[in-house]
Design a protein around this motif. Structure first.
Motif, PDB file in Angstrom:
ATOM      1  N   ALA A   1       0.840  -1.204   0.000  1.00 56.02           N
ATOM      2  CA  ALA A   1       0.000   0.000   0.000  1.00 56.02           C
ATOM      3  C   ALA A   1       0.875   1.255   0.000  1.00 56.02           C
ATOM      4  O   ALA A   1       0.580   2.231  -0.694  1.00 56.02           O
ATOM      5  CB  ALA A   1      -0.920  -0.010   1.217  1.00 56.02           C
TER       6      ALA A   1
ATOM      7  N   ALA B   1       2.226   1.593  -3.465  1.00 56.37           N
ATOM      8  CA  ALA B   1       1.170   1.921  -4.444  1.00 56.37           C
ATOM      9  C   ALA B   1       0.818   3.405  -4.382  1.00 56.37           C
ATOM     10  O   ALA B   1       0.515   4.022  -5.404  1.00 56.37           O
ATOM     11  CB  ALA B   1      -0.070   1.080  -4.179  1.00 56.37           C
ATOM     12  N   ALA B   2       0.871   3.977  -3.171  1.00 50.85           N
ATOM     13  CA  ALA B   2       0.476   5.382  -3.008  1.00 50.85           C
ATOM     14  C   ALA B   2       1.405   6.338  -3.745  1.00 50.85           C
ATOM     15  O   ALA B   2       1.021   7.473  -4.016  1.00 50.85           O
ATOM     16  CB  ALA B   2       0.424   5.734  -1.521  1.00 50.85           C
TER      17      ALA B   2
ATOM     18  N   VAL C   1       0.824   0.746 -10.601  1.00 57.41           N
ATOM     19  CA  VAL C   1      -0.146   0.657  -9.502  1.00 57.41           C
ATOM     20  C   VAL C   1      -0.808  -0.723  -9.468  1.00 57.41           C
ATOM     21  O   VAL C   1      -1.000  -1.321  -8.405  1.00 57.41           O
ATOM     22  CB  VAL C   1      -1.207   1.783  -9.637  1.00 57.41           C
TER      23      VAL C   1
ATOM     24  N   TRP D   1       1.323  -3.355  -7.716  1.00 55.47           N
ATOM     25  CA  TRP D   1       1.376  -3.166  -6.260  1.00 55.47           C
ATOM     26  C   TRP D   1       0.056  -3.537  -5.610  1.00 55.47           C
ATOM     27  O   TRP D   1       0.036  -4.108  -4.519  1.00 55.47           O
ATOM     28  CB  TRP D   1       1.752  -1.719  -5.921  1.00 55.47           C
ATOM     29  N   LEU D   2      -1.055  -3.219  -6.286  1.00 57.57           N
ATOM     30  CA  LEU D   2      -2.350  -3.585  -5.705  1.00 57.57           C
ATOM     31  C   LEU D   2      -2.539  -5.096  -5.703  1.00 57.57           C
ATOM     32  O   LEU D   2      -3.185  -5.642  -4.803  1.00 57.57           O
ATOM     33  CB  LEU D   2      -3.491  -2.912  -6.466  1.00 57.57           C
TER      34      LEU D   2
ATOM     35  N   TYR E   1      -0.794  -6.164  -2.702  1.00 59.25           N
ATOM     36  CA  TYR E   1      -1.611  -5.750  -1.544  1.00 59.25           C
ATOM     37  C   TYR E   1      -2.715  -6.789  -1.274  1.00 59.25           C
ATOM     38  O   TYR E   1      -2.915  -7.233  -0.139  1.00 59.25           O
ATOM     39  CB  TYR E   1      -2.190  -4.367  -1.848  1.00 59.25           C
TER      40      TYR E   1
ATOM     41  N   THR F   1      -9.341   0.700  -6.714  1.00 59.42           N
ATOM     42  CA  THR F   1      -8.388   0.948  -5.638  1.00 59.42           C
ATOM     43  C   THR F   1      -9.024   1.083  -4.261  1.00 59.42           C
ATOM     44  O   THR F   1      -8.366   1.493  -3.323  1.00 59.42           O
ATOM     45  CB  THR F   1      -7.588   2.228  -5.932  1.00 59.42           C
TER      46      THR F   1
ATOM     47  N   ALA G   1      -3.672   1.108   5.578  1.00 64.19           N
ATOM     48  CA  ALA G   1      -3.259   0.621   4.251  1.00 64.19           C
ATOM     49  C   ALA G   1      -4.338   0.930   3.219  1.00 64.19           C
ATOM     50  O   ALA G   1      -4.035   1.331   2.091  1.00 64.19           O
ATOM     51  CB  ALA G   1      -2.985  -0.868   4.309  1.00 64.19           C
ATOM     52  N   ALA G   2      -5.596   0.757   3.610  1.00 66.51           N
ATOM     53  CA  ALA G   2      -6.702   1.035   2.673  1.00 66.51           C
ATOM     54  C   ALA G   2      -6.714   2.513   2.286  1.00 66.51           C
ATOM     55  O   ALA G   2      -6.968   2.852   1.122  1.00 66.51           O
ATOM     56  CB  ALA G   2      -8.027   0.640   3.308  1.00 66.51           C
TER      57      ALA G   2
ATOM     58  N   VAL H   1      -3.963   3.080  -0.193  1.00 71.60           N
ATOM     59  CA  VAL H   1      -4.329   2.536  -1.508  1.00 71.60           C
ATOM     60  C   VAL H   1      -5.313   3.474  -2.207  1.00 71.60           C
ATOM     61  O   VAL H   1      -5.241   3.670  -3.421  1.00 71.60           O
ATOM     62  CB  VAL H   1      -4.920   1.119  -1.330  1.00 71.60           C
TER      63      VAL H   1
ATOM     64  N   ALA I   1      -3.849   6.074  -4.316  1.00 69.81           N
ATOM     65  CA  ALA I   1      -3.411   5.646  -5.648  1.00 69.81           C
ATOM     66  C   ALA I   1      -4.444   6.033  -6.694  1.00 69.81           C
ATOM     67  O   ALA I   1      -4.115   6.311  -7.844  1.00 69.81           O
ATOM     68  CB  ALA I   1      -3.169   4.146  -5.651  1.00 69.81           C
TER      69      ALA I   1
END
Lengths: 229, 422
Positions: free
Chosen positions: B206, B209-210, B217, B220-221, B224, B272, B306-307, B310, B313
């Protein structure tokens, strides 16, 4: 299915009057004016509302509609803290005219809020908003819950400093974040007042005292920050 | 026609997975070396979905992927540890040959080694045999967990390298790890290890991804979501297994949508977790709810943080210059799938993930369960069966429709009044 339709049918006072609808729009406008006055800014004259303004106001308005505030009519399908914050932050995410926040800025902005969430979660033992209004019996839980609420309100000045707050969706977001922080305070005051006052009276009296008090304190903190700057 | 051929080979696999889910809904099917249950059905569906995503994304040299998907599917319905290991090794070799990396092979060797460790400890080659549970040992667990992490390329991600894991191998390794619950309960150390490793993967992915460029992205997701699935296994509860299954189901949708982040702007919001009721949002909510239900508040807020990372992103994707982004036909399909999977999450839980958790119940702890909230959404219950988190997705959608209708009527009335006055 019948239960859901029945609940939706009975939800109109919540949607149109209180805590959503007229109350939400009016109180959020008043809060925005109060916060601008505290920060020494002149009242904002908004340009005509666009379609995206009208769409973006829906998620925060839904959260305000579903807040477990007395004396609103009962609605059986309550939300939890994570869903509420996600819906309230929608206008912020949609503000694509501003550059996306860097990770460090994001941590500074939401770090305290998440820490407050941890306190409230530990204190209430649950994430549902209706449990945040319940005053726990054990004193460590009470300390955690009130500490969490205090941290939540302390996190707001940084969160509400954004220019996007001035649009109607941003105003509803600000009110929603403030009211979420006042839920445990409202529960604590209600438990304390129930010993002295009739229950129906505390239902009408305590929530406005809690959120008016929180709004006044928030304004005072913003005023102090402004004076320091 | 030549372009459609891989899809025609993969579609029967998807249908077989769905059919198997219907057949094994209440009881696993066993016959000699065959052992098919809801976990096998979920694996088949995921393998077919990832194969179809590879096809939709126009990946080059697709036939090794298709063949590996079929080999892994055969492995998922085999209860024989030796055959399972061989098929895993064969499929991974094909993928390693295709991608030119050793990661799939290392993952397969690690997972195969873990499985053979079970045989050495228990003396049983069949996973469904009564004495197979006696083979659970720490070395096997560590090897299976390492295999899953290697297949996801989580180790490279620690240094900030874009994850280049092979989803097919990662799916089979993780479902094999989840299979251990059917043998017996995990000890606390294993649960803790899986939770820490999964949680760390979630936070790391996360965080990256940010700040990742738009074209990275999606990768990375994916990591995640894989981290959420591993952490779900580490929670060791019915809610954790549900989280693992749902995160794995969301992965192909995100892969399809973000393979090349272009296309209509509205679609980018749905991959996302920024939009409540989309599949990634429900996955993030499930993670927080499962942790709260297990009384792990610190883990819950870590998932929440973390959410939020994300969701940022999304802003990067939405703000990315359209000139840098190639249009991509599958994005609209993926966006619709994300909404269907998000709004239909109660049905996915009811039809696929709840029976899956029920079949693994013997190895799970009672700390957390996700239940259906009839005609409203999902609700997380703690060990005392008290509701601790609620997502009334259908009720929220209905309320939004109602509110929009009210607003529309008011606007129309206002316009009508202005017309009359004017």
């Amino acid at each position: 299915m019948g239960e859901l339709l029945g609940a939706l049918g009975l939800a109109w006072p919540r949607l149109l009057l209180y805590p959503g609808g007229i109350f939400a729009l009016g109180a959020s406008w008043l809060l925005a004016r109060w916060l601008r006055w505290c920060t020494g800014q002149p009242p904002l004259s908004l340009p005509p509302l666009t379609l995206s303004d009208r769409i973006n106001v829906l998620p925060p308005l839904i959260v305000l509609t579903l807040l477990p505030l007395a004396p609103a009519a009962n609605f059986p399908y309550g939300i939890d803290l994570v869903v509420a914050v996600s819906l309230l932050e929608w206008p912020q995410l949609c503000a694509t005219n501003q550059p996306p926040p860097e990770r460090g800025a994001l941590v500074r902005r939401y770090g305290l809020l998440i820490l407050a969430g941890l306190g409230m979660l530990e204190g209430a033992g649950s994430m549902t908003l209706s449990d945040l209004v319940m005053w726990p019996t054990a004193w460590p839980a009470r300390v955690l819950l009130l500490g969490g609420a205090g941290l939540w309100l302390a996190a707001l000045p940084r969160l509400l400093a954004d220019p996007a707050t001035q649009r109607p969706a941003g105003q509803c977001r600000a009110l929603g974040l403030l009211l979420l922080g006042t839920l445990p305070l409202s529960g604590a005051l209600t438990a304390w007042a129930n010993a002295a006052l009739p229950t129906t009276l505390t239902g009408w009296l305590i929530p406005p005292i809690a959120y008016l008090g929180a709004a006044l304190v928030l304004g005072g903190v913003l005023r102090l920050r402004q004076a320091k700057a | 026609m030549k372009r459609l051929a891989p899809a025609f080979v993969l579609l029967p696999l998807l249908l077989t997975g769905l059919l198997l889910a219907a057949l094994t809904h209440t009881t696993p099917l066993t016959y000699r070396w065959l052992y098919a249950d809801m976990l096998s059905a979920l694996t088949l569906i995921l393998l077919a979905a990832h194969g179809l995503v590879a096809w939709a994304n126009d990946e080059a040299d697709l036939w090794p992927t298709v063949l590996a998907a079929w080999l892994f599917s055969a492995a998922a319905v085999l209860g024989h540890v030796g055959l399972l290991s061989v098929l895993l090794f064969l499929g991974s070799s094909l993928l390693a040959f295709r991608t030119g990396t050793r990661l799939p092979l290392v993952a397969a060797l690690s997972t195969g080694g873990g499985l053979l460790g079970l045989v050495v400890a228990s003396g049983e080659w069949l996973l469904g045999a009564p004495g197979a549970g006696a083979g659970l040992n720490s070395l096997s667990f560590v090897l299976l967990l390492t295999g899953t992490l290697t297949a996801s390329a989580a180790h490279g991600a620690v240094r900030g390298h874009m994850p280049t894991g092979t989803p097919l191998v990662a799916v089979l390794c993780l479902t094999t790890l989840l299979r251990l619950f059917s043998l017996g309960p995990w000890n606390l150390g294993w649960l803790f290890a899986a939770l820490v490793v999964g949680g760390a993967t979630v936070l790391m992915a996360a965080w990256q991804a940010a700040a990742a460029p738009p074209e990275q992205v999606g990768a990375w997701l994916g990591l995640y979501l894989m981290g959420l699935a591993i952490a779900g296994a580490g929670l060791g509860s019915a809610a954790g297994v549900t989280l693992a299954g749902y995160a794995l189901l969301t992965w192909p949708v995100v892969r399809l949508g973000l393979a090349r982040p272009g296309g209509p702007a509205w679609t980018r919001w749905l991959f996302t977790g920024a939009v409540p009721l989309s599949a990634p949002f429900v996955a993030a909510w499930l993670a927080v709810a499962a942790a709260v239900a297990g009384d792990l508040s610190l883990v819950a807020v870590a998932f929440w943080g973390a959410a939020l990372l994300v969701a940022v992103a999304t802003r990067r994707l939405a703000g990315a210059s359209a000139a840098n982004l190639a249009p991509h036909g599958g994005q609209s399909t993926a966006a619709i799938l994300s909404l269907v999977l998000g709004l239909g999450s109660p049905l996915v839980v009811l039809g696929l993930l709840e029976p899956l958790a029920a079949q693994l119940q013997g190895g799970l702890t009672p700390f957390g369960e996700l239940a259906l909230w009839p005609w409203a959404g999902l609700i997380a219950l703690n060990a005392a069966r008290q509701p601790v988190a609620t997502l009334p997705s259908l009720a929220l959608a209905a309320l939004m429709v109602l509110l929009t209708a009210f607003a529309w009527v008011l606007l129309r009335l206002n316009r009508l009044r202005n017309t009359r006055n004017g």
